[in-house]
Motif scaffolding. Structure first.
Motif, PDB file in Angstrom:
ATOM      1  N   MET A 153       0.715  -1.508  -0.073  1.00  0.00           N
ATOM      2  CA  MET A 153      -0.026   0.007   0.042  1.00  0.00           C
ATOM      3  C   MET A 153       0.792   1.264   0.080  1.00  0.00           C
ATOM      4  O   MET A 153       1.664   1.456   0.882  1.00  0.00           O
ATOM      5  N   ILE A 154       0.513   2.223  -0.947  1.00  0.00           N
ATOM      6  CA  ILE A 154       1.256   3.373  -1.152  1.00  0.00           C
ATOM      7  C   ILE A 154       0.778   4.425   0.281  1.00  0.00           C
ATOM      8  O   ILE A 154      -0.529   4.357   0.021  1.00  0.00           O
ATOM      9  N   SER A 155       1.579   5.068   0.792  1.00  0.00           N
ATOM     10  CA  SER A 155       0.833   6.000   1.730  1.00  0.00           C
ATOM     11  C   SER A 155       1.445   7.437   1.350  1.00  0.00           C
ATOM     12  O   SER A 155       2.570   7.442   1.196  1.00  0.00           O
ATOM     13  N   HIS A 156       0.586   8.393   1.454  1.00  0.00           N
ATOM     14  CA  HIS A 156       0.838   9.849   1.423  1.00  0.00           C
ATOM     15  C   HIS A 156       0.226  10.553   2.491  1.00  0.00           C
ATOM     16  O   HIS A 156      -0.763  10.060   3.351  1.00  0.00           O
ATOM     17  N   SER A 157       0.698  12.021   2.797  1.00  0.00           N
ATOM     18  CA  SER A 157       0.039  12.523   4.025  1.00  0.00           C
ATOM     19  C   SER A 157       0.241  14.101   3.706  1.00  0.00           C
ATOM     20  O   SER A 157       1.068  14.437   2.951  1.00  0.00           O
ATOM     21  N   ALA A 158      -0.743  14.840   4.033  1.00  0.00           N
ATOM     22  CA  ALA A 158      -0.472  16.353   3.791  1.00  0.00           C
ATOM     23  C   ALA A 158      -1.378  17.020   4.825  1.00  0.00           C
ATOM     24  O   ALA A 158      -2.461  16.334   5.719  1.00  0.00           O
ATOM     25  N   HIS A 159      -0.981  18.185   5.232  1.00  0.00           N
ATOM     26  CA  HIS A 159      -1.905  18.895   6.128  1.00  0.00           C
ATOM     27  C   HIS A 159      -3.381  18.990   5.616  1.00  0.00           C
ATOM     28  O   HIS A 159      -4.328  18.772   6.193  1.00  0.00           O
ATOM     29  N   VAL A 160      -3.708  19.430   4.387  1.00  0.00           N
ATOM     30  CA  VAL A 160      -4.934  19.608   3.659  1.00  0.00           C
ATOM     31  C   VAL A 160      -4.796  18.779   2.454  1.00  0.00           C
ATOM     32  O   VAL A 160      -3.892  18.709   1.543  1.00  0.00           O
ATOM     33  N   VAL A 161      -5.764  17.804   2.404  1.00  0.00           N
ATOM     34  CA  VAL A 161      -5.908  16.988   1.160  1.00  0.00           C
ATOM     35  C   VAL A 161      -7.012  17.204   0.373  1.00  0.00           C
ATOM     36  O   VAL A 161      -8.289  17.362   0.965  1.00  0.00           O
ATOM     37  N   ILE A 162      -7.095  17.459  -0.952  1.00  0.00           N
ATOM     38  CA  ILE A 162      -7.935  17.912  -1.891  1.00  0.00           C
ATOM     39  C   ILE A 162      -8.334  16.662  -2.793  1.00  0.00           C
ATOM     40  O   ILE A 162      -7.440  16.212  -3.570  1.00  0.00           O
ATOM     41  N   VAL A 163      -9.448  16.434  -2.890  1.00  0.00           N
ATOM     42  CA  VAL A 163      -9.945  15.234  -3.985  1.00  0.00           C
ATOM     43  C   VAL A 163     -10.391  15.978  -5.340  1.00  0.00           C
ATOM     44  O   VAL A 163     -11.647  16.514  -5.015  1.00  0.00           O
ATOM     45  N   GLY A 164      -9.552  15.919  -6.316  1.00  0.00           N
ATOM     46  CA  GLY A 164     -10.274  16.713  -7.527  1.00  0.00           C
ATOM     47  C   GLY A 164      -9.638  18.157  -7.639  1.00  0.00           C
ATOM     48  O   GLY A 164      -9.553  18.646  -6.830  1.00  0.00           O
ATOM     49  N   SER A 165      -9.243  18.138  -9.091  1.00  0.00           N
ATOM     50  CA  SER A 165      -8.427  19.582  -9.242  1.00  0.00           C
ATOM     51  C   SER A 165      -9.384  20.613 -10.375  1.00  0.00           C
ATOM     52  O   SER A 165      -8.580  21.032 -11.273  1.00  0.00           O
ATOM     53  N   PRO A 207      -3.029   0.112  -4.542  1.00  0.00           N
ATOM     54  CA  PRO A 207      -3.914   0.802  -3.577  1.00  0.00           C
ATOM     55  C   PRO A 207      -2.939   1.759  -2.871  1.00  0.00           C
ATOM     56  O   PRO A 207      -1.755   1.668  -2.882  1.00  0.00           O
ATOM     57  N   PHE A 208      -3.872   2.852  -2.528  1.00  0.00           N
ATOM     58  CA  PHE A 208      -3.197   3.860  -1.746  1.00  0.00           C
ATOM     59  C   PHE A 208      -3.752   4.218  -0.636  1.00  0.00           C
ATOM     60  O   PHE A 208      -5.125   4.227  -0.472  1.00  0.00           O
ATOM     61  N   GLU A 209      -3.400   4.861   0.489  1.00  0.00           N
ATOM     62  CA  GLU A 209      -4.178   5.587   1.676  1.00  0.00           C
ATOM     63  C   GLU A 209      -3.247   6.992   1.982  1.00  0.00           C
ATOM     64  O   GLU A 209      -2.183   7.192   1.439  1.00  0.00           O
ATOM     65  N   VAL A 210      -4.232   7.918   1.932  1.00  0.00           N
ATOM     66  CA  VAL A 210      -3.804   9.325   2.373  1.00  0.00           C
ATOM     67  C   VAL A 210      -4.277   9.607   3.905  1.00  0.00           C
ATOM     68  O   VAL A 210      -5.622   9.576   3.921  1.00  0.00           O
ATOM     69  N   THR A 211      -3.503   9.947   4.486  1.00  0.00           N
ATOM     70  CA  THR A 211      -3.922  10.613   6.069  1.00  0.00           C
ATOM     71  C   THR A 211      -3.473  12.198   5.841  1.00  0.00           C
ATOM     72  O   THR A 211      -2.924  12.669   4.809  1.00  0.00           O
ATOM     73  N   GLY A 212      -4.035  12.818   6.982  1.00  0.00           N
ATOM     74  CA  GLY A 212      -3.905  14.306   6.978  1.00  0.00           C
ATOM     75  C   GLY A 212      -4.833  15.019   7.900  1.00  0.00           C
ATOM     76  O   GLY A 212      -5.333  14.077   8.823  1.00  0.00           O
ATOM     77  N   GLY A 213      -4.678  16.103   7.781  1.00  0.00           N
ATOM     78  CA  GLY A 213      -5.396  17.053   9.143  1.00  0.00           C
ATOM     79  C   GLY A 213      -6.746  17.272   8.758  1.00  0.00           C
ATOM     80  O   GLY A 213      -7.796  17.119   9.361  1.00  0.00           O
ATOM     81  N   MET A 214      -6.803  17.956   7.340  1.00  0.00           N
ATOM     82  CA  MET A 214      -8.224  18.382   6.856  1.00  0.00           C
ATOM     83  C   MET A 214      -8.508  17.690   5.281  1.00  0.00           C
ATOM     84  O   MET A 214      -7.487  17.683   4.652  1.00  0.00           O
ATOM     85  N   PHE A 215      -9.720  17.426   5.277  1.00  0.00           N
ATOM     86  CA  PHE A 215      -9.850  16.537   3.898  1.00  0.00           C
ATOM     87  C   PHE A 215     -10.983  17.580   3.162  1.00  0.00           C
ATOM     88  O   PHE A 215     -11.868  17.830   3.609  1.00  0.00           O
ATOM     89  N   VAL A 216     -10.656  17.531   1.871  1.00  0.00           N
ATOM     90  CA  VAL A 216     -11.672  18.246   0.954  1.00  0.00           C
ATOM     91  C   VAL A 216     -12.154  17.577  -0.354  1.00  0.00           C
ATOM     92  O   VAL A 216     -11.308  17.117  -0.881  1.00  0.00           O
ATOM     93  N   LEU A 217     -13.376  17.300  -0.459  1.00  0.00           N
ATOM     94  CA  LEU A 217     -13.727  16.703  -1.677  1.00  0.00           C
ATOM     95  C   LEU A 217     -14.394  17.797  -2.516  1.00  0.00           C
ATOM     96  O   LEU A 217     -15.145  18.678  -2.405  1.00  0.00           O
ATOM     97  N   SER A 218     -13.559  17.697  -3.740  1.00  0.00           N
ATOM     98  CA  SER A 218     -13.747  18.501  -4.789  1.00  0.00           C
ATOM     99  C   SER A 218     -14.007  17.744  -6.194  1.00  0.00           C
ATOM    100  O   SER A 218     -13.464  18.224  -7.219  1.00  0.00           O
TER     101      SER A 218
END
Ligand SMILES: Cc1cc2nc3c(=O)[nH]c(=O)nc-3n(C[C@H](O)[C@H](O)[C@H](O)COP(=O)(O)OP(=O)(O)OC[C@H]3O[C@@H](n4cnc5c(N)ncnc54)[C@H](O)[C@@H]3O)c2cc1C
Ligand code: SF4
Length: 502
Positions: free
Chosen positions: A1-13, A252-263
């Motif tokens: 499993m690939i893992s990423h992390s960021a303070h804010v994670v946005i889904v969609g550009s 598969p990947f997982e992303v952890t973070g502080g705030m999550f935004v669906l866009s």
């Protein structure tokens, strides 16, 4: 499993996610954007009507289902920049009254949980970011503004100018369309005929990648992961988002973070929340109101091709004029909507609808036609909704709402065009597949029982989850939606305390 992390994670550009990323970059906030699509290549096919409209080169092969289980190709583009890579770049503001409550004979358009005055500074920012051209003083319905447009209105070509005269002779006030293309000294736009519905081969269209996400990534605090499709939002025991899971090219990947935004757009953001159901939350994430996916709106839209056999239409860039005289009052005390020119249609584009007509005939017709969009407001209905099957496939239940107003506006538009010399008028009413203006599936409001998001697009239920795209619209108004999506994204970026762990 690939893992990423960021303070804010946005889904969609797209318009929501790309603009939010830009806003966060101005504040130096570490942000990761996950985009399921790739970067659209600059290539000759960008400007080929056949490649874009007949072969659907930039659209996904994915189909959605209607209420009866029939498949359709939705108006979505899974690309860096989302739908803005092919949009028409018409960037008007909503009118003050659109954010208030409006009564129609067949229902009510609800008030937004903030006013036009709250959004106005962000409209100004968005117009600057997206290089909007326009003029003040022509349109009787234009809302107040604190600053002039950053760029003057695009010049009307002679054919359009003559049509405007014919409309003005009827007492109407044809006005310049607010447009986001790079026409200025040293600008890169060459004013071509293949803009509305096409990608720009020169990067001169003000799309979310060019104007917002690209500069945000260049600034260093925003990272972009392409080909990354998010499939689930997972909560921890305290009801906060713990991680997003998905896949990149089958990995598969997982992303952890502080705030999550669906866009992810109005259908996909709702689908993601609904598909994240679990034993603890059988109706999905952020759905205590039961309203996620409901109140799906798309505008009531019709394309008109109006033919004046005596006038050859030699226009190159046609999309420069709108008529808003009927916006607030169609003459019967109720709103009508807007009538606006669209990009010049070519015979091969008509062929996608008029499949049996010979191309030579369609080309002859296109030589003497002008094309318009007639747009009126649809109303939120809990019966119009996005759902998602056990296989993750999107289904849309949709019945037209407020359509009597659209019929009335269409009748008026045709009458006005006939008086302006157009003898033949052909129409194409938008169906379920022409849903490029979709919105409303996670409406913002004050009350958690009657809305999904708060006025700053934060979930009422999940404190570190936001939905920042057209999903938040409580009503649709009757203007093109993209500038409003961008303005609200800038408002959310600036007025949210992203540093505080909630
Ligand atoms: C042909 C066309 C012409 C248009 N013309 C105009 C116009 O002139 N003016 C106007 O105002 N509007 C116009 N629109 C509409 C406008 O483009 C949309 O309203 C706007 O782009 C919506 O913004 P959004 O952020 O909600 O979604 P989008 O811009 O569609 O962005 C959603 C993004 O999320 C990504 N995504 C989706 N699901 C996932 C997932 N599970 N994981 C990761 N990423 C995901 C998508 O790939 C996409 O990049 C037009 C649209 C089309 C198609
Ligand atoms: S008109 Fe300008 S912005 Fe639009 S596609 Fe042509 S060059 Fe690009």
């Amino acid at each position: 499993m690939i893992s990423h992390s960021a303070h804010v994670v946005i889904v969609g550009s797209g318009m929501g996610g790309g603009t939010l990323a830009w806003g966060l970059a101005q504040r130096g906030i570490e942000t990761l954007v996950l985009e399921r699509g790739g970067i659209l290549p600059r290539e000759p096919e960008n400007w080929s009507a056949r490649a874009v409209f007949v072969e659907r080169r930039y659209k996904p092969s994915e189909t959605w289902l209607d209420d009866d289980g029939n498949e359709f190709h939705p108006g979505v583009h899974y690309l860096v920049g989302g739908n803005t890579k092919v949009y028409g770049a018409s960037l008007p503001r909503l009118r003050e009254r659109d954010l208030g409550q409006t009564h129609y004979p067949s229902g009510t358009s609800p008030a937004w949980p903030f006013t036009y005055d709250d959004l106005e500074p962000y409209y100004t920012q968005a117009e600057s970011l997206y290089r909007v051209h326009g003029s003040v003083g022509e349109d009787p319905t234009e809302p107040w503004r604190s600053r002039p447009y950053p760029y003057p209105a695009l010049a009307h070509e002679p054919y359009v100018a003559e049509t405007m005269l014919r409309l003005a002779e009827q007492g109407l006030h044809p006005s310049s369309t607010a447009m986001g293309i790079d026409v200025r000294p040293g600008g890169t736009c060459v004013r071509c005929q293949t803009c509305d519905g096409f990608p720009c081969r020169l990067g001169a269209k003000s799309d979310a990648e060019t104007c917002a996400l690209g500069p945000a990534v260049a600034g260093g605090s925003v990272r972009l992961l392409t080909g990354a499709r998010v499939r689930r939002v997972e909560l921890d025991g305290s009801g906060r988002v713990a991680r997003l899971v998905g896949d990149i090219e089958g990995e598969p990947f997982e992303v952890t973070g502080g705030m999550f935004v669906l866009s992810a757009g109005a259908a996909n953001s709702a689908a993601l929340l609904l598909a994240s159901r679990s034993e603890a939350r059988p109706t999905g994430v952020a759905n205590s109101s039961g309203l996620v996916g409901r109140n799906y709106m798309v505008h009531n839209n019709t394309h008109l091709a109006a033919v004046d056999p005596r006038r050859r239409n030699d226009v190159v860039f046609q999309k420069t004029m709108a008529v808003n005289d009927f916006y607030h009052d169609l003459g019967d005390g109720h709103p009508g909507g807007t009538i606006q020119l669209i990009g010049k249609v070519q015979g091969s584009m008509m062929k996608t609808q008029a499949t049996r007509a010979p191309l030579s005939l369609l080309n002859r017709m296109a030589d003497r036609s002008v094309e318009l969009l007639v747009m009126s407001e649809d109303l939120p209905s809990v019966h119009n909704r996005v759902t998602v099957g056990s296989d993750g496939r999107i289904q849309v239940s949709w019945r037209r709402t407020n359509y009597d107003r659209h019929e009335a506006l269409l009748k008026t538009a045709k009458s006005v065009l006939r008086k302006a010399g157009y003898r033949g008028i052909f129409e194409q009413r938008f169906g379920i597949d022409m849903n490029s203006h979709m919105c409303g599936t996670a409406a913002a409001g004050h009350d958690p029982a009657t809305s999904v998001l708060d006025p700053w697009c934060r979930s009422h239920d999940v404190p570190n989850l936001f939905v920042v795209d057209s999903s938040f619209f409580p009503s649709s108004g009757a203007q093109n939606p993209a500038l409003t999506i961008a303005a609200q994204a800038l408002r959310v970026a600036e007025e949210t305390d992203w540093d505080v762990r909630v």
